[in-house]
Motif scaffolding. Structure first.
Motif, mmCIF file in Angstrom:
data_model
loop_
_atom_site.group_PDB
_atom_site.id
_atom_site.type_symbol
_atom_site.label_atom_id
_atom_site.label_comp_id
_atom_site.label_asym_id
_atom_site.label_seq_id
_atom_site.Cartn_x
_atom_site.Cartn_y
_atom_site.Cartn_z
ATOM 1 N N ASP A 10 6.359 5.184 -10.165
ATOM 2 C CA ASP A 10 6.576 3.950 -9.745
ATOM 3 C C ASP A 10 5.557 3.167 -11.045
ATOM 4 O O ASP A 10 4.216 3.576 -11.013
ATOM 5 C CB ASP A 10 5.956 3.280 -8.543
ATOM 6 C CG ASP A 10 7.164 3.783 -7.480
ATOM 7 O OD1 ASP A 10 8.397 4.151 -7.810
ATOM 8 O OD2 ASP A 10 6.857 3.887 -6.402
ATOM 9 N N ASP A 11 5.856 2.175 -11.561
ATOM 10 C CA ASP A 11 4.889 1.491 -12.444
ATOM 11 C C ASP A 11 4.009 0.418 -11.619
ATOM 12 O O ASP A 11 4.278 0.133 -10.655
ATOM 13 C CB ASP A 11 5.792 0.715 -13.633
ATOM 14 C CG ASP A 11 6.691 -0.560 -13.264
ATOM 15 O OD1 ASP A 11 6.238 -1.315 -12.059
ATOM 16 O OD2 ASP A 11 7.675 -0.408 -13.794
ATOM 17 N N ARG A 12 2.805 0.212 -12.181
ATOM 18 C CA ARG A 12 1.889 -0.554 -11.738
ATOM 19 C C ARG A 12 2.564 -2.119 -10.947
ATOM 20 O O ARG A 12 1.983 -2.331 -9.872
ATOM 21 C CB ARG A 12 0.628 -0.834 -12.815
ATOM 22 C CG ARG A 12 -0.453 -1.360 -12.033
ATOM 23 C CD ARG A 12 -1.526 -1.372 -13.156
ATOM 24 N NE ARG A 12 -3.020 -1.617 -12.482
ATOM 25 C CZ ARG A 12 -3.592 -2.858 -12.066
ATOM 26 N NH1 ARG A 12 -2.667 -3.951 -12.408
ATOM 27 N NH2 ARG A 12 -4.545 -2.849 -11.553
ATOM 28 N N ASP A 13 3.203 -2.657 -11.948
ATOM 29 C CA ASP A 13 3.571 -4.100 -11.537
ATOM 30 C C ASP A 13 4.584 -4.105 -10.212
ATOM 31 O O ASP A 13 4.562 -4.981 -9.486
ATOM 32 C CB ASP A 13 4.602 -4.668 -12.737
ATOM 33 C CG ASP A 13 3.688 -4.936 -13.779
ATOM 34 O OD1 ASP A 13 2.407 -5.245 -13.371
ATOM 35 O OD2 ASP A 13 4.140 -5.485 -14.830
ATOM 36 N N VAL A 44 3.876 -2.592 -7.648
ATOM 37 C CA VAL A 44 3.258 -2.711 -6.454
ATOM 38 C C VAL A 44 2.750 -4.065 -5.872
ATOM 39 O O VAL A 44 2.499 -4.295 -4.444
ATOM 40 C CB VAL A 44 1.871 -1.873 -6.298
ATOM 41 C CG1 VAL A 44 2.116 -0.295 -6.921
ATOM 42 C CG2 VAL A 44 0.866 -2.576 -7.216
ATOM 43 N N PHE A 45 2.845 -4.876 -6.617
ATOM 44 C CA PHE A 45 2.537 -6.346 -6.456
ATOM 45 C C PHE A 45 3.651 -6.911 -5.493
ATOM 46 O O PHE A 45 4.755 -6.950 -5.950
ATOM 47 C CB PHE A 45 1.931 -7.169 -7.316
ATOM 48 C CG PHE A 45 0.774 -6.521 -8.204
ATOM 49 C CD1 PHE A 45 -0.324 -6.508 -7.731
ATOM 50 C CD2 PHE A 45 0.992 -5.948 -9.447
ATOM 51 C CE1 PHE A 45 -1.728 -6.005 -8.244
ATOM 52 C CE2 PHE A 45 -0.225 -5.511 -10.088
ATOM 53 C CZ PHE A 45 -1.323 -5.332 -9.538
ATOM 54 N N VAL A 46 3.193 -7.796 -4.506
ATOM 55 C CA VAL A 46 4.263 -8.416 -3.667
ATOM 56 C C VAL A 46 4.700 -9.604 -4.538
ATOM 57 O O VAL A 46 6.016 -9.837 -4.510
ATOM 58 C CB VAL A 46 3.523 -9.055 -2.617
ATOM 59 C CG1 VAL A 46 4.534 -9.817 -1.616
ATOM 60 C CG2 VAL A 46 2.726 -8.131 -1.793
ATOM 61 N N ARG A 102 1.008 -1.117 0.075
ATOM 62 C CA ARG A 102 -0.086 -0.177 -0.009
ATOM 63 C C ARG A 102 0.854 1.229 -0.066
ATOM 64 O O ARG A 102 0.448 2.273 -0.588
ATOM 65 C CB ARG A 102 -1.051 0.002 1.233
ATOM 66 C CG ARG A 102 -2.095 -1.083 0.994
ATOM 67 C CD ARG A 102 -2.975 -1.013 2.060
ATOM 68 N NE ARG A 102 -3.854 -2.020 2.046
ATOM 69 C CZ ARG A 102 -4.973 -2.536 1.244
ATOM 70 N NH1 ARG A 102 -5.212 -1.428 0.171
ATOM 71 N NH2 ARG A 102 -5.593 -3.829 1.180
ATOM 72 N N PRO A 103 2.143 1.331 0.518
ATOM 73 C CA PRO A 103 2.479 2.717 0.591
ATOM 74 C C PRO A 103 2.597 3.345 -0.944
ATOM 75 O O PRO A 103 2.817 4.457 -1.011
ATOM 76 C CB PRO A 103 3.947 2.228 1.100
ATOM 77 C CG PRO A 103 3.973 1.145 1.988
ATOM 78 C CD PRO A 103 2.700 0.208 1.256
ATOM 79 N N PRO A 104 3.086 2.608 -1.727
ATOM 80 C CA PRO A 104 3.285 3.369 -3.340
ATOM 81 C C PRO A 104 1.908 3.931 -3.522
ATOM 82 O O PRO A 104 1.876 5.164 -4.502
ATOM 83 C CB PRO A 104 3.537 2.421 -4.376
ATOM 84 C CG PRO A 104 3.902 1.127 -3.216
ATOM 85 C CD PRO A 104 3.301 1.148 -2.061
#
Length: 394
Positions: A55-58, A60-62, A43-45
């Motif tokens: 930051d790109d979308r990918d 953010v995913f763990v 969630r921080p991004p």
């Protein structure tokens, strides 16, 4: 049949719990339940780099989807857990199915605190929230933020970076005073004003309707969108309805175990017994990142205490900081370095003991700050303020 562990919560904590189970050699069934229609993400991004477009979308995913397949994790997204039947040891889901369990990891997180009524506003908690807000920011656009907490201020900074006109309304006289105190909260206020934010402090909100905010002094402020950031509440309904001990969150011991020995709780909901700070619940990324490994170890028969210091960070314009420990804003403040240049350390003391430390744009002092907080020894404030004296020698 083999053992089954059900993880309830599709955020960072849930993903790290699944990771810890496999890393520790657990070969039973792992079922991860996520309410959102996304892979588990951080969630921080959402209020920082992703919202600002850096930051790109990918990122953010763990993990990517292949990771869950490779680790044989039964990932069920866009479905919620509706009930934990502890007697039958089954988790009931919103799609009408149920999953039998041997162990459960509760990682249900928090939800935004809503403004009374049903105003047409935005909140910033989910990936969808961040993407919707990002579409409404940019040159020639305006944003009104209700609440000068971390989320509101980070969103304000991201919006200004994108050229958006920003107004922030906050009922307290200084932002973040409960955490940082009046002096350091004033540093944040000055920072935002230098970057063109119309920061209205000491101003409450009476009503929000028709795209307008009415303040308690009768002024009407208009912007599109209106973002409400007035705190969060732990998602504890599932735990409470299951009969688990719930106070300020789900009560867990030092080993993150709930009142049911087969259920642990991690992340935002975990009201845990810390060896230094007593019972605390911290809504920050570091707990979601680090607690699952300890909780899982204990589910698998271990006896580990979670002793890490609370930690959070923020990036707003040229102000980057890390905070370690847990203090009150009105604790004694000691600063070493240059506040004017935004290169300094700040410490909060109670009875001569450092309860928390913050490094601002100084990135090689984090371990020494942590060691000082963990030592719980009485220090001389004058020596602490003297940058010529290494922290280890204070």
């Amino acid at each position: 049949m083999g053992a089954t562990t059900v993880i309830i919560g599709g955020g960072l904590a849930g993903a790290k719990a699944a990771e810890a189970l496999r890393d520790k050699g657990y070969d039973g069934t792992v079922v991860l339940i996520g309410a959102e229609a996304h892979l588990p993400y951080e969630r921080p991004p959402l209020s920082k780099g992703y919202l600002a477009g850096s930051d790109d979308r990918d990122s953010v995913f763990v993990h990517d989807r292949e990771w869950y397949d490779d680790k044989n994790v039964d990932l069920r997204i866009d479905v919620t857990a509706t009930r934990i039947d502890r007697e039958a040891k089954a988790v009931h889901l919103s799609d009408g199915t149920a999953v039998d369990y041997d162990k459960v990891v509760l990682a249900t997180g928090s939800r935004p605190r809503h403004f009374p009524g049903d105003p047409d506003v935005q909140y910033l908690r989910t990936l969808d929230d961040s993407e919707l807000l990002r579409e409404r920011l940019g040159e020639g656009k305006s944003l009104l933020v209700v609440g000068a907490g971390w989320i509101g201020l980070e969103a304000a900074a991201a919006a200004r970076t994108l050229g958006t006109a920003v107004t922030v309304v906050e009922p307290e006289d200084v932002p973040l005073a409960r955490v940082l105190g009046a002096e350091q909260g004033g540093v944040i206020a000055d920072l935002h004003r230098r970057h063109g934010v119309d920061l209205r402090l000491g101003v409450g909100v009476k009503a929000i309707e028709s795209g307008a905010v009415t303040t308690d002094d009768g002024e009407t402020l208009r912007a599109d969108p209106i973002l409400v950031g007035i705190g969060a509440e732990p998602e504890v309904a599932l735990a409470r309805e299951a009969g688990l001990a719930v106070g300020n969150g789900v009560d867990v011991d030092a080993r993150l175990r709930t009142s049911d020995p087969d259920i642990v709780a991690v992340g935002d909901i975990a009201n845990h017994d810390h060896p230094i700070f007593g019972r605390i619940r911290i809504e920050h990324w570091a707990n979601a990142l680090n607690q699952p490994a300890v909780a899982v170890a204990n589910l698998l028969g271990g006896n580990e205490a979670y002793t890490r210091l609370p930690y959070f960070y923020t990036d707003q314009y040229e102000f980057g900081m890390e905070y370690r420990g847990h203090a009150a804003g009105d604790d004694e403040l000691v600063v070493r370095g240059s506040v004017a240049d935004l290169e300094y350390l700040a410490f909060w003391l109670a009875d001569g003991v450092v309860r928390a430390g913050m490094n601002v744009n100084i990135w090689d002092q984090g371990d020494d700050i942590a060691a000082l907080v963990q030592s719980q020894r009485i220090v001389d404030p004058a020596r602490l303020a003297d940058a010529s004296i290494p922290l280890a020698d204070v």
